[in-house]
Scaffold this active site. Structure first.
Site, short mmCIF file in Angstrom:
data_model
loop_
_atom_site.label_atom_id
_atom_site.label_comp_id
_atom_site.label_asym_id
_atom_site.label_seq_id
_atom_site.Cartn_x
_atom_site.Cartn_y
_atom_site.Cartn_z
N GLY A 27 10.11 -15.28 -0.42
CA GLY A 27 9.95 -13.95 -1.01
C GLY A 27 11.11 -13.71 -1.96
CG HIS A 74 4.58 -8.14 2.62
ND1 HIS A 74 3.29 -7.72 2.34
CD2 HIS A 74 5.22 -7.06 3.12
CE1 HIS A 74 3.18 -6.44 2.68
NE2 HIS A 74 4.33 -6.02 3.15
N GLY A 76 5.95 0.50 -5.52
CA GLY A 76 6.62 1.61 -6.18
C GLY A 76 7.68 1.25 -7.18
CG HIS A 136 5.07 4.25 3.62
ND1 HIS A 136 4.23 5.18 3.07
CD2 HIS A 136 5.86 3.80 2.62
CE1 HIS A 136 4.50 5.30 1.78
NE2 HIS A 136 5.49 4.47 1.48
NE ARG A 143 4.25 10.34 0.04
CZ ARG A 143 5.37 9.92 0.60
NH1 ARG A 143 6.31 10.78 0.93
NH2 ARG A 143 5.57 8.64 0.81
CB SER A 184 13.08 -2.58 0.71
OG SER A 184 11.91 -2.32 -0.01
#
Lengths: 238, 608, 248
Positions: free
Chosen positions: B17, B46, B52, B257, B273, B412
């Site tokens: 990753g 992943h 986002g 979440h 949001r 993250s």
């Protein structure tokens, strides 16, 4: 395997230009041929207006040596096109098998259309040679000779009572549909590959044109058989 | 049977990753030989699912004007509920802007500032000046004082993973994909590398290296419902834990979440949001401002998730065909067709694909869902794991401790590349100075142990327990006992159930032959490790008698800085059926504990 | 009670000596919202633990689970069983090397593709940690993102007759990948350099225009547009190389 790979890496780079030129030539020859085909069918369709117009046009083509130049040129383009486009066709048995299997599995419209193009290409190749042979052996090309050719019965008559099997009419109907199918979708494919147009809309436009040309061709064939059956119009029954 | 192949390299990277790949790049650029092991091709990791964005205080967009690493640092510490390592957080916040720019130079198509007046769906009106035009822009995310979440549409993770992998390709770093590390090899002092199973054919291979990096991501799949990919099983942490020497830090800190979409629990990005989306209840009432008047839907994730569950408990949940449990609605209809299908296209597609809902016209069902493991292999600020020399960890798999007890959205993805860079450099430094003699007896024993284990699983020598039954039971136990709201009693029961499951997991027997790329065997090998990880979460939660960040105890609803300003370290001693917990103090040298500005402590009494 | 569905599944594990390719039927009860991800996992957990297949994100963003579903390449995770007939087939993607049952090796194929097209930003600029980013028009960033959305699932390769017949054809995904770099102003490669990696029959000039890729891309990338763009661009570059001094 390694050697082949290395050769590919070092030598193949210079093949790019050849690949481009071959690909361009295939597209250009295709465009020329479909242009020729549509023009040809428009010229033939003048018979629907009158045999005089048809004759005037074909005499004009002869007089300015357009036919004498055009026919050999077209033959040349056809041969070039067969060689260039043929390299795309699934020629090996393995390729044929893969093509058939994938096309049937996916039921994908454009893929089946292309399989149809490969088949019609074979048909068009053979039939175009036959067509050329007959017109060149019955030169010049006029309304009367064309009508006679269309109405003639071919190598051996098959007759059931009053019905005679119309060899040439059937030949030309198949040739017309094969030619237009191959050409129409061929142009679609060329435009898809190079073009700026959204292919679904373009596909419908090309299908429209193809249908119009096929209808014109069928009408011309019908007119030829009428002329052939009517001596007053210069026809001669076989 | 013995190990089929033995591979030697300087740096072994387990995982492909973002954190793993980014650290591999650092090591390779230092001239070291690197091998990357991955369960799947790197671009399927992943990390791609992060929709986002990445937090970095560039301060280019009008709403981010005046932003700087210090403000980012304060947001991160408040978000973590003072549980994070402040030194690490400071280093991270200072480094991340240049990481964003480096990614840009590698090819990430960050969205840019466009000049002109803008009116956002949330009602905010701003004006971006010509002077900033063409610089990297940012959007709003939860728990932050400024707009600083850099993004590419809503495929940020995807573009960053692809671009970082282009650099891996450019450096020609070998990736052994479809390989699963099943145990670490070590001599009690130093880590040698790992025993790995080739998932193409089932063969065991040995990888030996001077340094081993664990970058295997989170452990979301210990929960039955998670937004995580099915490969996020916490394998890296589990094999480190199994050594008995390396502790997992803060495993009880699990993030939920707010907006997972039932029934498949796929993530609806926080960007929805951030861009102005609302949460609605069964009466179509926008309830978040009642609880959080200041941050509304954009309080930190732990707070929003709790408020949502609280609201459902108060009787405002929605019953619908989408889920057997009650849920709430995400409303982004007012953002307009164009905004939804350009800036939030991935989630629009997901809602369309899985529920047949067009979010530009209809409401999307949402429910808080397990999302992130803040804890992981405990490392120091260089990424070096506690307990074994030559072992490193980074990204979600690690407890570098940037996130403490709650991670901010967008931190993250930013952590992955930043930790990959910072710790990758340290790995290179360590490796260049290290010499390693491999005691081949140790290596052979490790292989033999795994072989025997596999043979026992196939023959059913230890028992005939069904591996899928155990996994299902573990998932539901975690859902019922170790979820958003926790109590001592429920946790005790959960721990007991998990202990029982752990015993059963040691008696697994396959139903299939286990030949070749057998998926049942793959799961059976790692099942005990997964239950151990789950136990670290549940037992850590039981013992932590306070509420901090995402860890919320109904019987201890207050943060307790006097007793609990410390980090949990969970060890697994050989033969045990519970982790041994140890604690280390959390230093707060830069920002002393205080009020977060949102959440239960700040908002006052709740209107019912 | 949901509908009874029957899934005919391709089975072959090359690692088991003597194993032969075959189709195997599994009967399941369908329930609300069932995707092929759920159905295949149900089969593995309850009916047949040996069944091999790949899933990662199960949200249609990672591209792992492409397979032929009733003959067409799709992402299994986002295929709802209710949109399929009660008896349907699943098979592995063609072209790629079979690992077992429904699982194929896309990883190696795509890594080779990256190496072959040198799919990374080529630049002579050295990154300066203290400098601001180079400015870029937001429109260009959005344009780069379009082809960049490819998830490398392999659907466009599997459904392409040319890729099925010719081993060296890079497929729509390869040409699309090069397209992404051509658009990107940060990549300093000249057209002639792109021509070297994509300007031959293994690349852009190998495409016959069957457009199965365009019809079946799960990400709905505008592949026709992107392929035609690269073809024109490369035709221009190739002609300039062949006839130096030509103006296009």
């Amino acid at each position: 395997m390694e050697l082949a790979k290395n050769l590919n890496a070092s030598v193949n780079k210079s093949f790019g230009k050849t690949d481009l030129l071959v690909d361009l030539a295939q597209s250009i020859s295709g465009v020329i041929l479909i242009g020729f085909l549509w023009m040809h069918m428009l010229f033939v369709a003048t018979i629907v207006v009158s045999p005089e117009l048809f004759d005037a046009l074909s005499e004009g083509l002869d007089k300015y040596y357009l036919a004498q130049f055009g026919i050999p040129a077209t033959i040349l383009v056809i041969i070039i096109h067969i060689f260039l486009a043929g390299r795309r066709a699934p020629l090996r048995l393995r390729d044929l098998r893969i093509t058939y299997r994938m096309a049937s599995l996916m039921k994908h419209y454009d893929t089946w259309v292309w399989v149809g193009q490969v088949i019609t290409a074979l048909g068009v190749g053979i039939m175009a040679s036959m067509h050329l042979w007959t017109i060149l052996t019955h030169w010049p090309l006029r309304a009367a000779t064309s009508a006679a050719r269309v109405a003639s019965n071919g190598p051996a008559d098959i007759t059931w009572g009053s019905f005679t099997f119309p060899y040439y009419v059937v030949f030309y109907v198949i040739f017309l549909i094969f030619g237009e199918y191959h050409g129409g979708f061929g142009l679609y494919r060329i435009l898809v590959k190079w073009g700026w147009w959204e292919r679904h809309t373009m596909g419908w436009v090309l299908k429209g044109i193809t249908v119009i040309i096929v209808v014109l061709g069928l009408t011309a064939l019908y007119t030829f058989t009428k002329i052939a059956a009517n001596p007053a119009l210069g026809g001669a029954i076989h | 049977m013995s190990a089929k192949n033995t591979h030697y390299c300087d740096v072994l990277v387990i995982g492909a990753g973002l954190a793993a790949n980014r650290s591999a790049i650092e090591a390779a650029q230092a001239g070291l030989s690197v091998i990357i092991l991955s369960l799947v091709p790197p671009r399927r990791s992943h990390s791609t699912a992060a929709q986002g964005g990445m937090q970095a205080s560039l301060g280019n967009v009008a709403m981010g004007k005046g932003d700087n690493p210090q403000i980012h640092f304060e947001d991160t510490v408040k978000g973590s509920d003072w549980g994070c390592d402040q030194e690490v957080a400071k280093m991270f916040c200072e480094t991340v802007p240049s990481m964003i720019r480096q990614l840009d130079s590698w090819g990430v198509p960050w969205n840019r500032v466009t000049a002109g007046k803008k009116k956002y769906a949330s009602g905010i009106e701003t004006e971006d000046t010509k002077e900033k035009e063409g610089l990297i822009t940012a959007r709003d995310f939860g728990g932050t004082a400024k707009w600083r979440c850099c993004y590419t549409s809503d495929g940020t993770g995807h573009t960053v993973v692809f671009v970082v992998d282009t650099v891996v390709c450019k450096l020609n770093i070998p990736v052994h994909d479809r390989v699963e590390a099943i145990s670490l090899i070590h001599d009690g002092v130093t880590c040698y590398g790992c025993v790995a199973r080739d998932l193409r054919n089932g063969e065991l291979n040995v990888y030996l290296a001077k340094s081993t990096i664990i970058g295997t991501g989170g452990a979301g799949r210990i929960y039955a419902a998670s937004t995580n990919a099915v490969i996020c099983e916490g394998t890296g942490g589990a094999i480190a834990l199994k050594t008995g020497l390396v502790p997992l830090g803060n495993m009880e800190a699990i993030q939920f979440h707010p907006t997972g979409m039932p029934p498949v629990y796929i993530l609806m990005t926080e960007g929805a949001r951030g861009d102005g989306g609302y949460l609605l209840d069964k009466n179509m009432h926008r309830f978040m401002p009642d609880y959080e008047p200041k941050k509304k839907e954009l309080a930190s994730r732990d707070v929003v998730s709790r408020r949502m569950v609280q609201h459902i408990r108060a009787g405002f949940g929605v019953d619908s065909k989408y889920s057997t449990q009650q849920h709430l609605w995400l409303d982004i209809r007012h953002l307009g067709q164009k905004w939804v299908w350009t800036n939030l296209r991935e989630i629009a597609n997901i809602a369309m694909n899985f529920n047949g809902v067009d979010p530009a016209k209809e409401l999307v069902p949402v429910i808080p869902t397990q999302h992130y493991t803040m804890g992981g292999v405990r490392t120091n600020k260089d990424g070096a794991a506690y307990g074994l020399k030559g072992l490193f960890a980074m990204g979600e798999a690690a407890c570098w401790d940037l996130h403490g007890f709650n991670r901010l959205g967008g931190n993250s993805l930013a952590e992955t590349v930043t930790a990959g860079y910072i710790c990758g450099k340290q790995v290179a430094k360590y490796t260049l100075g290290a010499t390693q003699d491999f005691n081949m007896k140790v290596v052979e024993d490790a292989v033999k142990f795994e072989e025997e284990n596999i043979n026992n699983l196939i023959s059913g020598k230890n028992g005939k327990e069904n591996v899928y039954d155990i996994r299902t039971a573990m998932g539901t136990t975690m859902m019922e006992h170790v979820h958003i709201f926790r109590t001592g009693k429920a946790l005790e029961q959960g721990v007991a159930k998990l202990q029982e499951l752990y015993k059963r997991s040691l008696k697994i027997g396959l139903r299939s032959s286990g030949q070749g790329a057998n998926p049942e065997l793959a799961l059976a090998i790692k099942m005990p490790g997964q239950v151990r990880t789950a136990l670290c979460v549940a037992y850590g939660a039981l013992m932590r008698t306070e509420s901090r960040g995402s860890h919320f105890r109904e019987d201890f609803p207050k943060r307790d800085d006097a007793n609990w300003l410390k980090r949990t370290l969970a060890y697994w001693k050989e033969g045990a059926d519970l982790p041994t917990l140890d604690y280390e103090p959390v230093a707060t040298p830069l920002l002393p504990p205080g009020d977060r500005g949102y959440g239960e402590a700040s908002a006052g009494p709740v209107k019912k | 009670m949901g509908r009874q569905i029957t899934i005919s599944c391709f089975r072959f594990n090359p690692n088991i000596p003597g194993d032969k390719p075959r189709m195997q039927d599994y009967k399941l009860e369908e329930y609300e919202g069932m995707t092929l991800f759920i159905a295949l996992n149900d089969i593995r957990e309850k009916l047949d633990p040996t069944l091999v297949f790949d899933f990662v994100c199960r949200a249609a963003i990672c591209g792992s689970c492409a397979m032929l579903i009733n003959g067409r390449p799709r992402l299994a995770c986002k295929t709802m069983t209710r949109n399929l007939p009660s008896h349907f087939t699943v098979m592995p993607l063609p072209v790629f090397k079979l690992i077992g049952d429904l699982s194929v090796d896309t990883g190696k194929w795509f890594r080779d593709l990256q190496m072959r097209t040198e799919a990374w930003i080529h630049t002579t600029k050295k990154f300066d940690f203290n400098a601001l980013e180079v400015r870029m028009d937001n429109k260009i960033a959005e344009e780069i993102y379009e082809p960049e959305r490819c998830v490398e699932c392999g659907c466009c390769v599997a459904c392409c007759i040319t890729a099925n017949i010719r081993d060296d054809f890079m497929g729509a995904t390869g040409i699309n990948r090069v397209c992404r770099f051509i658009i990107d102003p940060r990549d300093e490669r000249a057209d002639a350099e792109y021509f070297e990696v994509v300007g031959d029959e293994g690349g852009t000039f190998g495409c016959v225009g069957l457009m199965a890729c365009d019809d079946m891309c799960p990400m709905e990338l505008p592949l026709q547009e992107n392929l035609a763009f690269v073809r024109r661009k490369m035709a221009g570059a190739g002609l300039k190389l062949t006839f130096p001094g030509i103006k296009l």
